[in-house]
Each structure stands twice: as structure tokens, then as C-alpha cells.
Design a protein around this motif. Structure first.
Motif, PDB file in Angstrom:
ATOM      1  N   GLN A 187     -23.629 -11.729 -19.703  1.00 19.20           N
ATOM      2  CA  GLN A 187     -24.648 -10.681 -19.815  1.00 19.20           C
ATOM      3  C   GLN A 187     -24.332  -9.729 -20.962  1.00 19.20           C
ATOM      4  O   GLN A 187     -25.240  -9.310 -21.708  1.00 19.20           O
ATOM      5  N   ALA A 188     -23.050  -9.410 -21.133  1.00 18.83           N
ATOM      6  CA  ALA A 188     -22.647  -8.544 -22.253  1.00 18.83           C
ATOM      7  C   ALA A 188     -22.999  -9.204 -23.586  1.00 18.83           C
ATOM      8  O   ALA A 188     -23.468  -8.544 -24.523  1.00 18.83           O
ATOM      9  N   LEU A 189     -22.783 -10.508 -23.677  1.00 12.35           N
ATOM     10  CA  LEU A 189     -23.128 -11.236 -24.907  1.00 12.35           C
ATOM     11  C   LEU A 189     -24.642 -11.297 -25.115  1.00 12.35           C
ATOM     12  O   LEU A 189     -25.127 -11.147 -26.243  1.00 12.35           O
ATOM     13  N   ILE A 190     -25.380 -11.514 -24.025  1.00 15.18           N
ATOM     14  CA  ILE A 190     -26.846 -11.532 -24.129  1.00 15.18           C
ATOM     15  C   ILE A 190     -27.358 -10.192 -24.647  1.00 15.18           C
ATOM     16  O   ILE A 190     -28.172 -10.125 -25.574  1.00 15.18           O
ATOM     17  N   ASP A 191     -26.866  -9.113 -24.043  1.00 17.77           N
ATOM     18  CA  ASP A 191     -27.310  -7.773 -24.448  1.00 17.77           C
ATOM     19  C   ASP A 191     -26.963  -7.502 -25.913  1.00 17.77           C
ATOM     20  O   ASP A 191     -27.782  -6.976 -26.668  1.00 17.77           O
ATOM     21  N   ALA A 192     -25.745  -7.888 -26.302  1.00 22.37           N
ATOM     22  CA  ALA A 192     -25.315  -7.643 -27.687  1.00 22.37           C
ATOM     23  C   ALA A 192     -26.117  -8.479 -28.675  1.00 22.37           C
ATOM     24  O   ALA A 192     -26.403  -8.024 -29.792  1.00 22.37           O
ATOM     25  N   SER A 193     -26.492  -9.687 -28.276  1.00 22.03           N
ATOM     26  CA  SER A 193     -27.215 -10.575 -29.193  1.00 22.03           C
ATOM     27  C   SER A 193     -28.591 -10.029 -29.563  1.00 22.03           C
ATOM     28  O   SER A 193     -29.172 -10.419 -30.576  1.00 22.03           O
ATOM     29  N   LYS A 194     -29.103  -9.129 -28.736  1.00 21.81           N
ATOM     30  CA  LYS A 194     -30.430  -8.553 -28.984  1.00 21.81           C
ATOM     31  C   LYS A 194     -30.384  -7.376 -29.956  1.00 21.81           C
ATOM     32  O   LYS A 194     -31.431  -6.897 -30.402  1.00 21.81           O
ATOM     33  N   PRO A 232     -29.914  -5.378 -33.434  1.00 20.22           N
ATOM     34  CA  PRO A 232     -30.178  -5.768 -34.836  1.00 20.22           C
ATOM     35  C   PRO A 232     -28.901  -6.058 -35.610  1.00 20.22           C
ATOM     36  O   PRO A 232     -28.915  -6.828 -36.572  1.00 20.22           O
ATOM     37  N   THR A 233     -27.787  -5.464 -35.197  1.00 20.53           N
ATOM     38  CA  THR A 233     -26.530  -5.641 -35.924  1.00 20.53           C
ATOM     39  C   THR A 233     -25.789  -6.915 -35.531  1.00 20.53           C
ATOM     40  O   THR A 233     -24.793  -7.265 -36.163  1.00 20.53           O
ATOM     41  N   ALA A 234     -26.243  -7.618 -34.489  1.00 22.64           N
ATOM     42  CA  ALA A 234     -25.526  -8.799 -34.008  1.00 22.64           C
ATOM     43  C   ALA A 234     -25.587  -9.933 -35.029  1.00 22.64           C
ATOM     44  O   ALA A 234     -26.607 -10.144 -35.679  1.00 22.64           O
ATOM     45  N   ASN A 235     -24.478 -10.657 -35.170  1.00 23.02           N
ATOM     46  CA  ASN A 235     -24.462 -11.795 -36.100  1.00 23.02           C
ATOM     47  C   ASN A 235     -24.575 -13.119 -35.354  1.00 23.02           C
ATOM     48  O   ASN A 235     -24.271 -14.174 -35.898  1.00 23.02           O
ATOM     49  N   PHE A 236     -24.998 -13.076 -34.075  1.00 21.05           N
ATOM     50  CA  PHE A 236     -25.107 -14.310 -33.306  1.00 21.05           C
ATOM     51  C   PHE A 236     -26.310 -14.281 -32.367  1.00 21.05           C
ATOM     52  O   PHE A 236     -26.817 -13.217 -32.003  1.00 21.05           O
ATOM     53  N   GLU A 237     -26.736 -15.482 -31.992  1.00 17.08           N
ATOM     54  CA  GLU A 237     -27.719 -15.644 -30.927  1.00 17.08           C
ATOM     55  C   GLU A 237     -27.229 -16.775 -30.026  1.00 17.08           C
ATOM     56  O   GLU A 237     -26.532 -17.688 -30.489  1.00 17.08           O
ATOM     57  N   ILE A 238     -27.558 -16.697 -28.750  1.00 14.79           N
ATOM     58  CA  ILE A 238     -27.081 -17.702 -27.786  1.00 14.79           C
ATOM     59  C   ILE A 238     -28.123 -18.806 -27.698  1.00 14.79           C
ATOM     60  O   ILE A 238     -29.261 -18.575 -27.289  1.00 14.79           O
ATOM     61  N   SER A 239     -27.730 -20.011 -28.099  1.00 14.82           N
ATOM     62  CA  SER A 239     -28.675 -21.127 -28.117  1.00 14.82           C
ATOM     63  C   SER A 239     -28.621 -21.955 -26.834  1.00 14.82           C
ATOM     64  O   SER A 239     -29.551 -22.710 -26.548  1.00 14.82           O
ATOM     65  N   LEU A 240     -27.533 -21.811 -26.056  1.00 14.07           N
ATOM     66  CA  LEU A 240     -27.368 -22.619 -24.852  1.00 14.07           C
ATOM     67  C   LEU A 240     -26.292 -21.992 -23.969  1.00 14.07           C
ATOM     68  O   LEU A 240     -25.287 -21.486 -24.479  1.00 14.07           O
ATOM     69  N   GLY A 260     -34.654 -16.349 -21.273  1.00 15.72           N
ATOM     70  CA  GLY A 260     -35.245 -17.411 -22.072  1.00 15.72           C
ATOM     71  C   GLY A 260     -34.245 -18.285 -22.804  1.00 15.72           C
ATOM     72  O   GLY A 260     -34.591 -18.943 -23.794  1.00 15.72           O
ATOM     73  N   ILE A 261     -33.002 -18.314 -22.311  1.00 17.22           N
ATOM     74  CA  ILE A 261     -31.960 -19.126 -22.961  1.00 17.22           C
ATOM     75  C   ILE A 261     -31.849 -20.461 -22.235  1.00 17.22           C
ATOM     76  O   ILE A 261     -31.698 -20.487 -21.007  1.00 17.22           O
ATOM     77  N   PRO A 262     -31.914 -21.583 -22.943  1.00 16.83           N
ATOM     78  CA  PRO A 262     -31.759 -22.890 -22.294  1.00 16.83           C
ATOM     79  C   PRO A 262     -30.415 -23.011 -21.572  1.00 16.83           C
ATOM     80  O   PRO A 262     -29.402 -22.453 -22.035  1.00 16.83           O
ATOM     81  N   THR A 263     -30.419 -23.730 -20.458  1.00 19.33           N
ATOM     82  CA  THR A 263     -29.191 -23.907 -19.679  1.00 19.33           C
ATOM     83  C   THR A 263     -28.957 -25.377 -19.368  1.00 19.33           C
ATOM     84  O   THR A 263     -29.882 -26.196 -19.428  1.00 19.33           O
ATOM     85  N   PHE A 264     -27.709 -25.648 -19.008  1.00 20.65           N
ATOM     86  CA  PHE A 264     -27.319 -27.011 -18.659  1.00 20.65           C
ATOM     87  C   PHE A 264     -26.116 -26.916 -17.724  1.00 20.65           C
ATOM     88  O   PHE A 264     -25.192 -26.142 -17.975  1.00 20.65           O
ATOM     89  N   ALA A 265     -26.135 -27.665 -16.627  1.00 24.20           N
ATOM     90  CA  ALA A 265     -25.008 -27.670 -15.684  1.00 24.20           C
ATOM     91  C   ALA A 265     -24.515 -29.096 -15.496  1.00 24.20           C
ATOM     92  O   ALA A 265     -25.312 -30.031 -15.356  1.00 24.20           O
ATOM     93  N   GLN A 266     -23.204 -29.237 -15.530  1.00 25.55           N
ATOM     94  CA  GLN A 266     -22.592 -30.558 -15.339  1.00 25.55           C
ATOM     95  C   GLN A 266     -21.339 -30.391 -14.493  1.00 25.55           C
ATOM     96  O   GLN A 266     -20.467 -29.597 -14.827  1.00 25.55           O
ATOM     97  N   SER A 267     -21.246 -31.140 -13.405  1.00 24.34           N
ATOM     98  CA  SER A 267     -20.159 -30.982 -12.439  1.00 24.34           C
ATOM     99  C   SER A 267     -19.067 -32.023 -12.652  1.00 24.34           C
ATOM    100  O   SER A 267     -19.351 -33.224 -12.758  1.00 24.34           O
ATOM    101  N   LEU A 268     -17.821 -31.562 -12.678  1.00 25.39           N
ATOM    102  CA  LEU A 268     -16.681 -32.478 -12.775  1.00 25.39           C
ATOM    103  C   LEU A 268     -16.614 -33.373 -11.539  1.00 25.39           C
ATOM    104  O   LEU A 268     -16.281 -34.558 -11.638  1.00 25.39           O
TER     105      LEU A 268
END
Length: 200
Positions: A18-25, A27-35, A53-61
Motif C-alpha cells: 500500500q505504501a508503494l501504491i500510494d507513492a507511485s501516484k 508526481p515525483t515517483a519514478n515507478f509504477e506498479i505493473s503487477l 486497478g493493478i493486475p494481480t496473479f497468485a501461484q501456490s507452491l
């Protein structure tokens, strides 16, 4: 400013995500979360990603092991799935509770970082906060800390990108210490991600 694509790996509640999501929004952020990837389908962090609105994927060991496959099979399939869905500049482990094999890391050389709730060389691996608290009660340490580091096959031994000392107070309970550490983690994982991207 163009933003670099990052993929975030989680296993649970996702407060650092969540901290990364908030920071990515910002204007100064140099990243966006693609997955956002989880090794647990029930991880609440997947819901956080979906809400933004970020794509997700789950895979279980466990699914792989039930089919007679190995951890390395899981890691290789995971790496290939990430690359099929995204071309990340960086992979950020934010509460990812699975040790990644050299085979996984070979797909993303020098491009995987981790947040660990201990200082370099102290309390590598799981239950780091609990172990630090026990050491404090025995009088062995006065503080602990957090770090963002590059991931190598040796657990929590990669090059340190950022670190921060956190005092342990005489009045602390384990829960109070955990809360203080987590509040600092949210800032450090964002700063560490920004720094790691600058170096790539």
C-alpha cells in the motif's frame, strides 16, 4: 518524467504494498506498479492491488508440490509468468515469505530487492523482529532496524541499498516494537525502491 515498471511480490496483508501504491501516484515517483504477485491466493494485498486497478496473479507452491514438482519448478514457472505479464525494471519483495532460488534470480539479474526487518548481518531469515526482541531482553542489543537490500541466493545477505536503526525501548512489548518497525518500513521500502531504480 517516465516511470519505470516494477512488480511487487507479497504473501499477506500488503501494508508495504500500500505504501508503494500510494507513492507511485505522486508526481515525483519514478515507478509504477505493473503487477502484484502473491504465493497465497487469500493474501489481502491482492485486494489492495485490485482496488487500485493493478493486475494481480497468485501461484501456490503447495499446488506445485502436490503435482510432484519442486520449489525450483515453482520459481521458474513464477519467473516466466511474471515476464509474460510484465517487463519489470525491478522486482520488489514486500513481505514475500518464500526464499527465491538462484534459478528465479537468474531471470532478473541484479533486479530483485527485499525489505527485511533487521540490520545487515543481524537476524537473517524469518522471525527477525521476535529474535531481536529476545536478544534485547537478554541485554545483547539495544536497537534493531530495517534494511532494503538486493536479493542474492544467500538469504538477507545482498548489497544494502538503505538501512535505518530503530531503538528498542525498555517499555516495549513485542507488539509495540513490531508496530514501530512497520511504520518505518513503509517509508524505507519506497525510498529503497527509488534508489534501486536510479542505480539500474
Amino acid at each position: 518524467m517516465s516511470k519505470h515498471s516494477i512488480v511487487v511480490l507479497i504473501s499477506g496483508f500488503g501494508s508495504n504494498l500500500q505504501a508503494l501504491i500510494d507513492a507511485s501516484k505522486l508526481p515525483t515517483a519514478n515507478f509504477e506498479i505493473s503487477l502484484v504477485v502473491s504465493n497465497k491466493k487469500s493474501a489481502y494485498g491482492l485486494e489492495r492491488a485490485a482496488q487500485n486497478g493493478i493486475p494481480t496473479f497468485a501461484q501456490s507452491l503447495k499446488t506445485f508440490k502436490d503435482e510432484g514438482k519442486t520449489r525450483v519448478d515453482f520459481d521458474v514457472a513464477l519467473a516466466k509468468e511474471i515476464l509474460a505479464r510484465s517487463q519489470p525494471k525491478l522486482i520488489v519483495l514486500a513481505g514475500w515469505m518464500h526464499i527465491l532460488s538462484p534459478e528465479f534470480l537468474s531471470f532478473f539479474p541484479g533486479k530483485v530487492i527485499n525489505l527485511h526487518p533487521a540490520l545487515p548481518g543481524q537476524f537473517d531469515g524469518a522471525h527477525a523482529i521476535e529474535r531481536a526482541f529476545e536478544a534485547f531482553k537478554k541485554g545483547e542489543i539495544k536497537n534493531t532496524g530495517i534494511m532494503v537490500h538486493r536479493v542474492i541466493p544467500e538469504v538477507d545477505r545482498g548489497e544494502v541499498i538503505l538501512k535505518q536503526e530503530i531503538p528498542i525501548l525498555d517499555s516495549d512489548t513485542l507488539e509495540a516494537l513490531e508496530e514501530r518497525i512497520h511504520s518505518h518500513e513503509h517509508q524505507l521500502i519506497v525510498a529503497g525502491t527509488i534508489e534501486a531504480l536510479k542505480a539500474l
